[in-house]
Design a protein around this motif. Structure first.
Motif, PDB file in Angstrom:
ATOM      1  N   GLU A  85      38.849-123.977  56.149  1.00 49.22           N
ATOM      2  CA  GLU A  85      39.431-125.033  55.308  1.00 49.22           C
ATOM      3  C   GLU A  85      39.767-124.519  53.914  1.00 49.22           C
ATOM      4  N   SER A 109      40.398-121.453  53.153  1.00 46.62           N
ATOM      5  CA  SER A 109      41.493-120.516  53.355  1.00 46.62           C
ATOM      6  C   SER A 109      42.829-121.252  53.419  1.00 46.62           C
ATOM      7  N   THR A 110      42.863-122.337  54.150  1.00 49.97           N
ATOM      8  CA  THR A 110      44.079-123.151  54.252  1.00 49.97           C
ATOM      9  C   THR A 110      44.466-123.707  52.893  1.00 49.97           C
ATOM     10  N   ARG A 111      43.489-124.207  52.173  1.00 49.89           N
ATOM     11  CA  ARG A 111      43.743-124.794  50.852  1.00 49.89           C
ATOM     12  C   ARG A 111      44.280-123.763  49.864  1.00 49.89           C
ATOM     13  N   LEU A 117      45.921-121.029  50.752  1.00 48.82           N
ATOM     14  CA  LEU A 117      47.064-120.348  51.375  1.00 48.82           C
ATOM     15  C   LEU A 117      46.801-118.853  51.567  1.00 48.82           C
TER      16      LEU A 117
END
Length: 149
Positions: A61, A63-65, A67
């Motif tokens: 999560e 990592s996604t935030r 990018l």
């Protein structure tokens, strides 16, 4: 050596990518002394901001935030753990998932970090409305570029 006038599209100062890159470098330089007081690098500061927004998230999560690739975050998160700012634990539901939780020290750092945005605002020499508009345009650009990749 003279500049070839037929290649204006290749002049460095005509490139949006260079304007963004060089601005990012300058922004990081402005942040550096402020973050040194906290004992953080800029990437660590970004990770901590995500955790201050939402404690108890997974590496995926965050990592996604941010990018970024989860594998590239692991060394950064290990350093934050070694500094006593967060804990990394395997999920009881899925051992492949690593959950991140702030420690008391990590939560306390948020109070110290509250002065950073005002310092950055001062350095930009922009008003809040101008800065908000610029940020909105950059986010729209980022979103368009994200669709292209």
């Amino acid at each position: 050596m003279a500049t070839n006038e037929t290649c204006k599209e290749l002049l460095l100062d005509n490139q949006l990518c260079f304007a963004l890159y060089s601005t990012s470098l300058m922004m990081t330089k402005v942040y550096k002394p402020l973050l040194q007081e906290l004992g953080l690098t800029y990437p660590q500061y970004l990770a901590m901001m995500v955790l201050w927004e939402r404690d108890g998230i997974t590496v995926g999560e965050i990592s996604t935030r941010l990018l970024t690739d989860p594998g590239s975050l692991t060394p950064l998160l290990k350093r934050l753990e070694a500094e006593g700012l967060l804990t990394r634990t395997r999920s009881t539901k899925d051992e492949r998932v690593v959950e991140l939780r702030l420690t008391d020290k990590g939560r306390a750092m948020q109070e110290q970090a509250k002065r950073v945005p005002a310092c950055i605002l001062t350095a930009t020499e922009l008003g809040l409305d101008e800065l908000g508009s610029l940020k909105s345009e950059l986010v729209a650009l980022r979103n368009s570029l994200q669709k292209a990749v």
